[in-house]
Structures are given as structure tokens and as C-alpha cells.
Write an enzyme that holds these catalytic residues in place. Structure first.
Site, PDB file in Angstrom:
ATOM      1  CB  THR A   9      -0.938   0.109   1.379  1.00  0.00           C
ATOM      2  OG1 THR A   9      -0.363  -0.025   2.524  1.00  0.00           O
ATOM      3  CG2 THR A   9      -2.143  -1.208   1.045  1.00  0.00           C
ATOM      4  N   GLY A  10       2.098   0.992   0.210  1.00  0.00           N
ATOM      5  CA  GLY A  10       3.192   2.376   0.092  1.00  0.00           C
ATOM      6  C   GLY A  10       3.576   2.710  -1.247  1.00  0.00           C
ATOM      7  CD  GLN A  11       7.674   6.595  -3.651  1.00  0.00           C
ATOM      8  OE1 GLN A  11       7.407   7.844  -3.921  1.00  0.00           O
ATOM      9  NE2 GLN A  11       9.009   6.091  -3.276  1.00  0.00           N
ATOM     10  CG  ASP A  58       1.443  -5.658  11.751  1.00  0.00           C
ATOM     11  OD1 ASP A  58       0.633  -4.627  12.065  1.00  0.00           O
ATOM     12  OD2 ASP A  58       2.630  -5.682  11.886  1.00  0.00           O
ATOM     13  CG  LEU A  80       8.379  -3.446  -1.068  1.00  0.00           C
ATOM     14  CD1 LEU A  80       7.842  -2.774  -2.198  1.00  0.00           C
ATOM     15  CD2 LEU A  80       9.904  -3.379  -1.324  1.00  0.00           C
ATOM     16  CB  THR A 127      17.562   2.407   3.302  1.00  0.00           C
ATOM     17  OG1 THR A 127      17.750   3.808   3.524  1.00  0.00           O
ATOM     18  CG2 THR A 127      17.944   1.834   4.798  1.00  0.00           C
ATOM     19  CD  GLU A 129      18.567   7.780   6.409  1.00  0.00           C
ATOM     20  OE1 GLU A 129      18.910   7.891   7.672  1.00  0.00           O
ATOM     21  OE2 GLU A 129      18.541   8.893   5.556  1.00  0.00           O
ATOM     22  CE1 TYR A 152      13.462   3.181   7.162  1.00  0.00           C
ATOM     23  CE2 TYR A 152      15.253   4.277   6.466  1.00  0.00           C
ATOM     24  CZ  TYR A 152      14.440   3.312   6.141  1.00  0.00           C
ATOM     25  OH  TYR A 152      14.216   3.192   5.022  1.00  0.00           O
ATOM     26  CE  LYS A 156      14.028  -0.255   5.839  1.00  0.00           C
ATOM     27  NZ  LYS A 156      13.343  -1.188   5.035  1.00  0.00           N
ATOM     28  CG  HIS A 182      13.013   5.144  -4.329  1.00  0.00           C
ATOM     29  ND1 HIS A 182      14.043   4.555  -3.609  1.00  0.00           N
ATOM     30  CD2 HIS A 182      11.932   4.625  -4.279  1.00  0.00           C
ATOM     31  CE1 HIS A 182      13.386   3.604  -2.801  1.00  0.00           C
ATOM     32  NE2 HIS A 182      12.157   3.512  -3.205  1.00  0.00           N
ATOM     33  NE  ARG A 187       9.749   9.878  -0.617  1.00  0.00           N
ATOM     34  CZ  ARG A 187      10.304   8.893   0.167  1.00  0.00           C
ATOM     35  NH1 ARG A 187       9.702   7.805   0.719  1.00  0.00           N
ATOM     36  NH2 ARG A 187      11.700   9.019   0.406  1.00  0.00           N
TER      37      ARG A 187
HETATM   38  P1  NAP Z   1       6.234   4.064   2.386  1.00  0.00           P
HETATM   39  O1  NAP Z   1       5.462   4.566   1.235  1.00  0.00           O
HETATM   40  O2  NAP Z   1       6.258   4.217   3.769  1.00  0.00           O
HETATM   41  O3  NAP Z   1       5.364   2.257   2.430  1.00  0.00           O
HETATM   42  C1  NAP Z   1       5.495   1.675   3.585  1.00  0.00           C
HETATM   43  C2  NAP Z   1       4.544   0.297   3.562  1.00  0.00           C
HETATM   44  O4  NAP Z   1       4.843  -0.541   4.927  1.00  0.00           O
HETATM   45  C3  NAP Z   1       3.230   0.775   3.547  1.00  0.00           C
HETATM   46  O5  NAP Z   1       2.428  -0.229   2.712  1.00  0.00           O
HETATM   47  C4  NAP Z   1       2.754   0.530   4.681  1.00  0.00           C
HETATM   48  O6  NAP Z   1       1.311   0.154   5.099  1.00  0.00           O
HETATM   49  C5  NAP Z   1       3.665  -0.825   5.325  1.00  0.00           C
HETATM   50  N1  NAP Z   1       3.709  -0.985   6.577  1.00  0.00           N
HETATM   51  C6  NAP Z   1       4.200  -0.328   7.821  1.00  0.00           C
HETATM   52  N2  NAP Z   1       4.234  -0.898   8.882  1.00  0.00           N
HETATM   53  C7  NAP Z   1       3.569  -2.270   8.735  1.00  0.00           C
HETATM   54  C8  NAP Z   1       3.254  -3.251   9.572  1.00  0.00           C
HETATM   55  N3  NAP Z   1       3.559  -3.093  10.895  1.00  0.00           N
HETATM   56  N4  NAP Z   1       2.701  -4.228   8.737  1.00  0.00           N
HETATM   57  C9  NAP Z   1       2.517  -4.491   7.549  1.00  0.00           C
HETATM   58  N5  NAP Z   1       2.746  -3.410   6.657  1.00  0.00           N
HETATM   59  C10 NAP Z   1       3.282  -2.110   7.317  1.00  0.00           C
HETATM   60  O7  NAP Z   1       7.605   3.455   1.992  1.00  0.00           O
HETATM   61  P2  NAP Z   1       8.213   3.457   0.380  1.00  0.00           P
HETATM   62  O8  NAP Z   1       8.800   4.630   0.166  1.00  0.00           O
HETATM   63  O9  NAP Z   1       7.175   2.772  -0.480  1.00  0.00           O
HETATM   64  O10 NAP Z   1       9.426   2.300   0.645  1.00  0.00           O
HETATM   65  C11 NAP Z   1       9.316   0.782   0.597  1.00  0.00           C
HETATM   66  C12 NAP Z   1      10.286   0.216   1.350  1.00  0.00           C
HETATM   67  O11 NAP Z   1      11.977   0.758   0.841  1.00  0.00           O
HETATM   68  C13 NAP Z   1      10.456   0.574   2.684  1.00  0.00           C
HETATM   69  O12 NAP Z   1      10.902  -0.478   3.580  1.00  0.00           O
HETATM   70  C14 NAP Z   1      11.327   1.810   3.051  1.00  0.00           C
HETATM   71  O13 NAP Z   1      12.112   1.728   4.386  1.00  0.00           O
HETATM   72  C15 NAP Z   1      12.458   1.238   1.878  1.00  0.00           C
HETATM   73  N6  NAP Z   1      13.187   2.256   1.383  1.00  0.00           N
HETATM   74  C16 NAP Z   1      12.555   3.393   0.804  1.00  0.00           C
HETATM   75  C17 NAP Z   1      13.435   4.456   0.286  1.00  0.00           C
HETATM   76  C18 NAP Z   1      12.509   5.595  -0.653  1.00  0.00           C
HETATM   77  O14 NAP Z   1      13.363   6.578  -0.730  1.00  0.00           O
HETATM   78  N7  NAP Z   1      11.418   5.647  -0.739  1.00  0.00           N
HETATM   79  C19 NAP Z   1      14.761   4.373   0.190  1.00  0.00           C
HETATM   80  C20 NAP Z   1      15.255   3.198   0.756  1.00  0.00           C
HETATM   81  C21 NAP Z   1      14.511   2.297   1.278  1.00  0.00           C
HETATM   82  P3  NAP Z   1       0.412   1.145   5.672  1.00  0.00           P
HETATM   83  O15 NAP Z   1       0.033   1.756   4.002  1.00  0.00           O
HETATM   84  O16 NAP Z   1      -0.604   0.442   6.246  1.00  0.00           O
HETATM   85  O17 NAP Z   1       0.891   2.113   6.643  1.00  0.00           O
HETATM   86  O1  F7E Z   2      14.168  13.924   4.417  1.00  0.00           O
HETATM   87  C1  F7E Z   2      15.370  17.280   5.494  1.00  0.00           C
HETATM   88  C2  F7E Z   2      15.500  16.157   6.345  1.00  0.00           C
HETATM   89  O2  F7E Z   2      12.227  12.720   5.362  1.00  0.00           O
HETATM   90  C3  F7E Z   2      15.283  14.119   3.498  1.00  0.00           C
HETATM   91  C4  F7E Z   2      12.985   7.425   3.382  1.00  0.00           C
HETATM   92  O3  F7E Z   2      12.517   7.159   2.361  1.00  0.00           O
HETATM   93  O4  F7E Z   2      15.046   7.958   2.302  1.00  0.00           O
HETATM   94  C5  F7E Z   2      13.949   8.664   3.055  1.00  0.00           C
HETATM   95  O5  F7E Z   2      14.705   9.223   4.292  1.00  0.00           O
HETATM   96  C6  F7E Z   2      15.971  15.260   4.115  1.00  0.00           C
HETATM   97  C7  F7E Z   2      16.655  15.141   5.833  1.00  0.00           C
HETATM   98  O6  F7E Z   2      13.738  11.366   3.690  1.00  0.00           O
HETATM   99  C8  F7E Z   2      12.041  18.809   6.024  1.00  0.00           C
HETATM  100  O7  F7E Z   2      16.331  16.479   7.480  1.00  0.00           O
HETATM  101  C9  F7E Z   2      14.196  19.291   5.831  1.00  0.00           C
HETATM  102  O8  F7E Z   2      17.896  15.384   5.689  1.00  0.00           O
HETATM  103  O9  F7E Z   2      12.283  13.197   2.903  1.00  0.00           O
HETATM  104  P1  F7E Z   2      12.959  12.827   4.133  1.00  0.00           P
HETATM  105  P2  F7E Z   2      14.766  10.766   4.431  1.00  0.00           P
HETATM  106  O10 F7E Z   2      15.157  11.016   5.853  1.00  0.00           O
HETATM  107  O11 F7E Z   2      16.229  10.975   3.456  1.00  0.00           O
HETATM  108  C10 F7E Z   2      15.531   7.197   2.882  1.00  0.00           C
HETATM  109  C11 F7E Z   2      16.835   6.387   1.765  1.00  0.00           C
HETATM  110  C12 F7E Z   2      14.935   6.094   3.468  1.00  0.00           C
HETATM  111  O12 F7E Z   2      15.325   4.913   3.360  1.00  0.00           O
HETATM  112  C13 F7E Z   2      13.671   6.389   4.150  1.00  0.00           C
HETATM  113  O13 F7E Z   2      12.756   5.298   4.179  1.00  0.00           O
HETATM  114  O14 F7E Z   2      15.200  16.299   4.287  1.00  0.00           O
HETATM  115  N1  F7E Z   2      13.977  17.999   5.593  1.00  0.00           N
HETATM  116  N2  F7E Z   2      12.844  19.836   5.946  1.00  0.00           N
HETATM  117  C14 F7E Z   2      12.931  17.632   5.854  1.00  0.00           C
HETATM  118  N3  F7E Z   2      12.428  16.339   5.837  1.00  0.00           N
HETATM  119  C15 F7E Z   2      11.005  16.273   6.372  1.00  0.00           C
HETATM  120  N4  F7E Z   2      10.611  14.928   6.138  1.00  0.00           N
HETATM  121  N5  F7E Z   2      10.358  17.195   6.370  1.00  0.00           N
HETATM  122  C16 F7E Z   2      10.836  18.612   6.336  1.00  0.00           C
HETATM  123  O15 F7E Z   2       9.942  19.597   6.736  1.00  0.00           O
END
Ligand code: NAP
Ligand code: F7E
Length: 341
Positions: A9-11, A58, A80, A127, A129, A152, A156, A182, A187
Site C-alpha cells: 500500500t506504500g509508494q 501485519d 517493503l 537503504t 540510511e 530507522y 535496517k 526515490h 510519495r
Molecule cells: P512507504 O510509502 O512508507 O510504505 C511503507 C509500507 O509499509 C506501507 O505499505 C505500510 O502500510 C507498510 N507497513 C508499515 N508498517 C507495517 C506493518 N506493521 N505491517 C505491515 N505493513 C506495514 O515506503 P516506500 O517509500 O514505499 O518504501 C518501501 C520500502 O523501501 C520501505 O521498507 C522503506 O524503508 C524502503 N526504502 C525506501 C526508500 C525511499 O526513498 N522511498 C529508500 C530506501 C529504502 P500502511 O499503508 O498500512 O501504512
Molecule cells: O528527508 C530534510 C531532512 O524525510 C530528507 C525515506 O524514504 O529516504 C527517506 O529518508 C531530508 C532530511 O527522507 C524537512 O532533515 C528538511 O535531511 O524526505 P525525508 P529521508 O530522511 O532521506 C531514505 C533513503 C529511506 O530509506 C527512508 O525510508 O530533508 N528536511 N525539512 C525535511 N524532511 C522532512 N521529512 N520534512 C521537512 O520539513
């Protein structure tokens, strides 16, 4: 082929389901129970929900995960599901641990108990991170030191090593996609890119006055989610599991992202003031459109990230430049403008 996606259900789950359905996969997804019904809004923008089989459950529930893997017998699992918001993980470290570390354990240990080692390939959403503040001018690759700076990232890191353990100890075909940021129109709205593009659209339409941000200087390597999910699938088509950095190799600051996003809607941002008093002003009207709110700053910041995706380019055919940052931002701003019309 039959795939089981946690986090459908996420991005990424939405783009991945769309991609796998286009390849004629049978797609199964884990969805959380809520009193409001199934949270399939994002997914519904990309796929016909009737084509997906949903399983309520879950990721933290080991009994349910084992039962589902036994029933579904997937060829591929894409793990994911996560509490994916870094800032939120500081106040919810146990939830980060439970969903990410124990959630991943539930997947791999269930697969082991069920004897799925030769049947099921697994993708683990790792990630950038993981690296923390290891960045020192050279781009980060699979060999760079990992020193996460958030609950986080720390959870991970456990999941990343666990995936490697199950590959090495039991012979699982399991891959870590070390994904840099991404984004897309799907998002989550509290991540900085979408927060900015939504605010730009609302300000343009006269529905919001000002955007509040935290750290403007942090730098991220932003790609498009649509491209990243193809690499998740590609990893599982390799002879064996491995670890791959997926990134564009270019980074931009939050400030640069914001300026570009406002420009799409016709605003020319100039900056005045210092530190927490700095403001972004629309040059033509003199209106303040961006202010700093320190509450968006993190207890511990990851200052700069840029990845080196050479291994994925060589082995997976990754094209890091398929969608430019300007096109990504334009798509997101236009999507958010359309939502308001
Ligand atoms: P997202 O939009 O936040 O989606 C997270 C998903 O996890 C949602 O479907 C959420 O369900 C589900 N979830 C959370 N807690 C759960 C639980 N307890 N049981 C079952 N499902 C649960 O994240 P995303 O951006 O698509 O990222 C997908 C994965 O890639 C994540 O693991 C994230 O940490 C990792 N990642 C993302 C990025 C990025 O930049 N997007 C980069 C590196 C790694 P609900 O809809 O019910 O909340
Ligand atoms: O923050 C700065 C903040 O929350 C990016 C997740 O998908 O990518 C994501 O994590 C930057 C940070 O993403 C605001 O301090 C400034 O430096 O969009 P973000 P993230 O923390 O990089 C990694 C790869 C993952 O794995 C994660 O799942 O932006 N920032 N002002 C802010 N960030 C937020 N959220 N809100 C602000 O107002």
C-alpha cells in the site's frame, strides 16, 4: 510467477505491483487491518485492485506471516513493509525495530521453517540510511562503511545483515537493494519532496500561504520510484542473491529541490536572512513563501548522500539517468496541482 509484496500500500508497493502485473505475475499483498477499511488509495491510482489478492495481516505477526507464506507459496517475496520515516523513527524506535528488524526476521525465518529455500527468492528493501555520515566526497557503494545515525537506519542495518546471513548460512536467493531516496507523485506527504510539491501546488492555488521546512542544507540523491522497482525485480532474476546500490549518482540540497519545485509553478525564490530566520521570498511579489521551523530538524541528521551505482549499471542494466531530477519534480508538482483542480 507468484509474488508476495509486503508494504504493497506504500509508494514502492504500488509501482512494483503495477510492474509485476504488467509482466503477468499473480500478485499477493499484505495489508494492515484498519477500522476505515483497506488502505489501497495509492495502489488504486496505478492498478485494478481486482487483479491483486489482498491478505490482511501485519509484518510484526510471525504466526500470520508463516501461515501466509505457507498458503501462497510465492516464487518471489518483496519485503517493503516498514516504518519508513526517519524522523518519526526517533520517537518510535521500538516500532522501527519491530517492523523493520523483526519484520524481516519473520519473513526469512518463516521461509526457512517452511523449506522455501529453493523455491522462493527474496528482495529486502535496504537503504542509503545504512551509511550514516560516511560520505566523504567519494560516492557510496556496496563496500562503504555503514554507520547509521537513526533508529530507522539501525533497524535496517540489522535487516540488511540478516538477509546476508540467510544467504550465506542457508543458501537463500536473497538480495539487498541499498536504495537511495526515490520519489514520485505517490510519495508519502510528510517526506520532504512531496511536502514541498504539495505546498507549491497549494500556494499556487491560493490555498496555503507558506511552506515550513527544517534543514535546507541536507543533500540527497533522488531518483524515481518507478525506475527503482524495476531493479528490485531485476535482482531476483539474477543467478544468485547479492547486494546492490541503486542511486542516480547526483545529489541536490533541500534548498535546491525547493527552488526547482517553486519554479515549475512560476515562482522565482530568493533568500534573505540567516539560520532559523532565513526566508524564501517570491521575487515578483515580495511574499514570504518559505520559512524555517526547527521542529522539522532531527536529533541527528544525515547530512549528505550520493551513491555510486556502478555495480547495478554493470550487472542489472540500471540506467541512473532515465528520469532527470527536473522531470521528477515537474511530474510531482503537476500531479499535486491537478489534485487541487
Ligand atoms: P512507504 O510509502 O512508507 O510504505 C511503507 C509500507 O509499509 C506501507 O505499505 C505500510 O502500510 C507498510 N507497513 C508499515 N508498517 C507495517 C506493518 N506493521 N505491517 C505491515 N505493513 C506495514 O515506503 P516506500 O517509500 O514505499 O518504501 C518501501 C520500502 O523501501 C520501505 O521498507 C522503506 O524503508 C524502503 N526504502 C525506501 C526508500 C525511499 O526513498 N522511498 C529508500 C530506501 C529504502 P500502511 O499503508 O498500512 O501504512
Ligand atoms: O528527508 C530534510 C531532512 O524525510 C530528507 C525515506 O524514504 O529516504 C527517506 O529518508 C531530508 C532530511 O527522507 C524537512 O532533515 C528538511 O535531511 O524526505 P525525508 P529521508 O530522511 O532521506 C531514505 C533513503 C529511506 O530509506 C527512508 O525510508 O530533508 N528536511 N525539512 C525535511 N524532511 C522532512 N521529512 N520534512 C521537512 O520539513
Amino acid at each position: 510467477m507468484r509474488a508476495f509484496i509486503t508494504g504493497i500500500t506504500g509508494q514502492d508497493g504500488a509501482y512494483l505491483a503495477q510492474y509485476l502485473l504488467s509482466l503477468n505475475y499473480e500478485v499477493h499483498g499484505l495489508v494492515r487491518y484498519t477500522s476505515q477499511g483497506l488502505n489501497t488509495k495509492k495502489l488504486a491510482t496505478l492498478v485494478n485492485l481486482d487483479e491483486v489478492t489482498f491478505h490482511i495481516g501485519d509484518i510484526t505477526d510471525s504466526l500470520r506471516i508463516q501461515k501466509l507464506l505457507n498458503d501462497i507459496q510465492p516464487d518471489e517475496i518483496y519485503n517493503l513493509a516498514a516504518l519508513s520515516h526517519v524522523h518519526i523513527s526517533f520517537d518510535n524506535p521500538k516500532l522501527a525495530l519491530d517492523t523493520i528488524a523483526l519484520g524481516t526476521l519473520n519473513i526469512v525465518e518463516s521461509a526457512r521453517n517452511l523449506g522455501l529455500v529453493n523455491r522462493t527468492k527474496i528482495f529486502q528493501a535496504s537503504t542509503s540510511e545504512l551509511f550514516g555520515n560516511s560520505y566523504d566526497a567519494a560516492a557510496l557503494d556496496e563496500t562503504s562503511p555503514m554507520n547509521p545515525v537513526s533508529p530507522y537506519g539501525t533497524a535496517k542495518l540489522y535487516a540488511y545483515h540478516l538477509a546476508k546471513n540467510y544467504r550465506q548460512a542457508y543458501g537463500f536467493h536473497i538480495s539487498n537493494g541499498i536504495c537511495f531516496n526515490h520519489e514520485s507523485p505517490l510519495r508519502g506527504e510528510t517526506f520532504v519532496t512531496r511536502k514541498i510539491t504539495k505546498a507549491v501546488a497549494a500556494i499556487k492555488k491560493g490555498q496555503q500561504d507558506c511552506l515550513f521546512l527544517g534543514n535546507l542544507e541536507a543533500r540527497r540523491d533522488w531518483g524515481h520510484a518507478k525506475d527503482f522497482v524495476r531493479m528490485m525485480h531485476k535482482m531476483l532474476q539474477q543467478k544468485q542473491g547479492d547486494d546492490y546500490v541503486i542511486a542516480t549518482g547526483k545529489s541536490y540540497s533541500i534548498r535546491e529541490f525547493a527552488v526547482k519545485a517553486f519554479a515549475v509553478a512560476g515562482f522565482d525564490i530568493i533568500w534573505q536572512g540567516d539560520a532559523e530566520d532565513e526566508v524564501g521570498i517570491d521575487q515578483s511579489t515580495g511574499k514570504i513563501l518559505i520559512k524555517i521551523d526547527p521542529s522539522y530538524k532531527r536529533p541527528n541528521e544525515l547530512h549528505a548522500l550520493v551513491g555510486n551505482p556502478q555495480k547495478a549499471i554493470d550487472q542489472l542494466g540500471w540506467n541512473p539517468h532515465s528520469i532527470t531530477i527536473d522531470n521528477l519534480i515537474r511530474e510531482m508538482v503537476e500531479y499535486d496541482l491537478n489534485l487541487l483542480t
